[in-house]
Structures are given as C-alpha cells and as structure tokens.
Write a protein that holds these residues in place. Sequence first.
Motif, PDB file in Angstrom:
ATOM      1  N   GLU A 223      11.702 -56.025   5.620  1.00 53.08           N
ATOM      2  CA  GLU A 223      12.921 -57.130   4.888  1.00 53.08           C
ATOM      3  C   GLU A 223      11.830 -57.809   4.099  1.00 53.08           C
TER       4      GLU A 223
ATOM      5  N   VAL B  63      11.929 -55.583   0.738  1.00 57.38           N
ATOM      6  CA  VAL B  63      12.986 -55.801   0.005  1.00 57.38           C
ATOM      7  C   VAL B  63      13.583 -57.410  -0.540  1.00 57.38           C
TER       8      VAL B  63
ATOM      9  N   LEU C 164      14.296 -56.804  -4.784  1.00 55.95           N
ATOM     10  CA  LEU C 164      15.254 -56.221  -5.203  1.00 55.95           C
ATOM     11  C   LEU C 164      15.270 -56.328  -6.179  1.00 55.95           C
TER      12      LEU C 164
ATOM     13  N   LEU D 203      19.203 -52.570   6.511  1.00 59.08           N
ATOM     14  CA  LEU D 203      17.923 -51.322   6.166  1.00 59.08           C
ATOM     15  C   LEU D 203      16.705 -51.305   7.560  1.00 59.08           C
TER      16      LEU D 203
END
Length: 72
Positions: A23, A26, A30, A66
């Motif tokens: 996380e 990402v 992102l 995810l």
Amino acid sequence: MLSSAALRKTGSGWEFANEEALEDFVEVHLQSLLGLTVIKRQFTVNEQRCDIIAVDENKRLVVLELKNGEDR
C-alpha cells in the motif's frame, strides 16, 4: 523505483514484505503508474474496508483492493 520498497524473494519471484508495504508503494507511485490521485487509505464503506480510494483525471472514484500474495 523499487529501491526503497520492502521486498522479499520468494520461490517464484518477489513480493512485498507485507500488504502495508505494498500500500505504501502504490500510494507513492499511483499517479505515475495509473494516473490516479489517492484520496484515502483504509476507508470503510458499508462495513467493508477498501485499501485505497482514489480519483482519476475526470474526478471519477476508483477503489483499489490490493493483494500481496494469494488471496485468503
């Protein structure tokens, strides 16, 4: 791009040390990966937790769930 990621070697390749590390990666990347802007992480909707809520260039909501490994 992966130099600061918490990765570990597995029998079949590589994975993040845990889902939180995924996380984190990402969230940081992102925009460059998918052109999305993060609004919030670990957001609860209808008693279900979403890993990342983001918006695209047209302000449409995107929900990201995810998985770092095989789904349990």
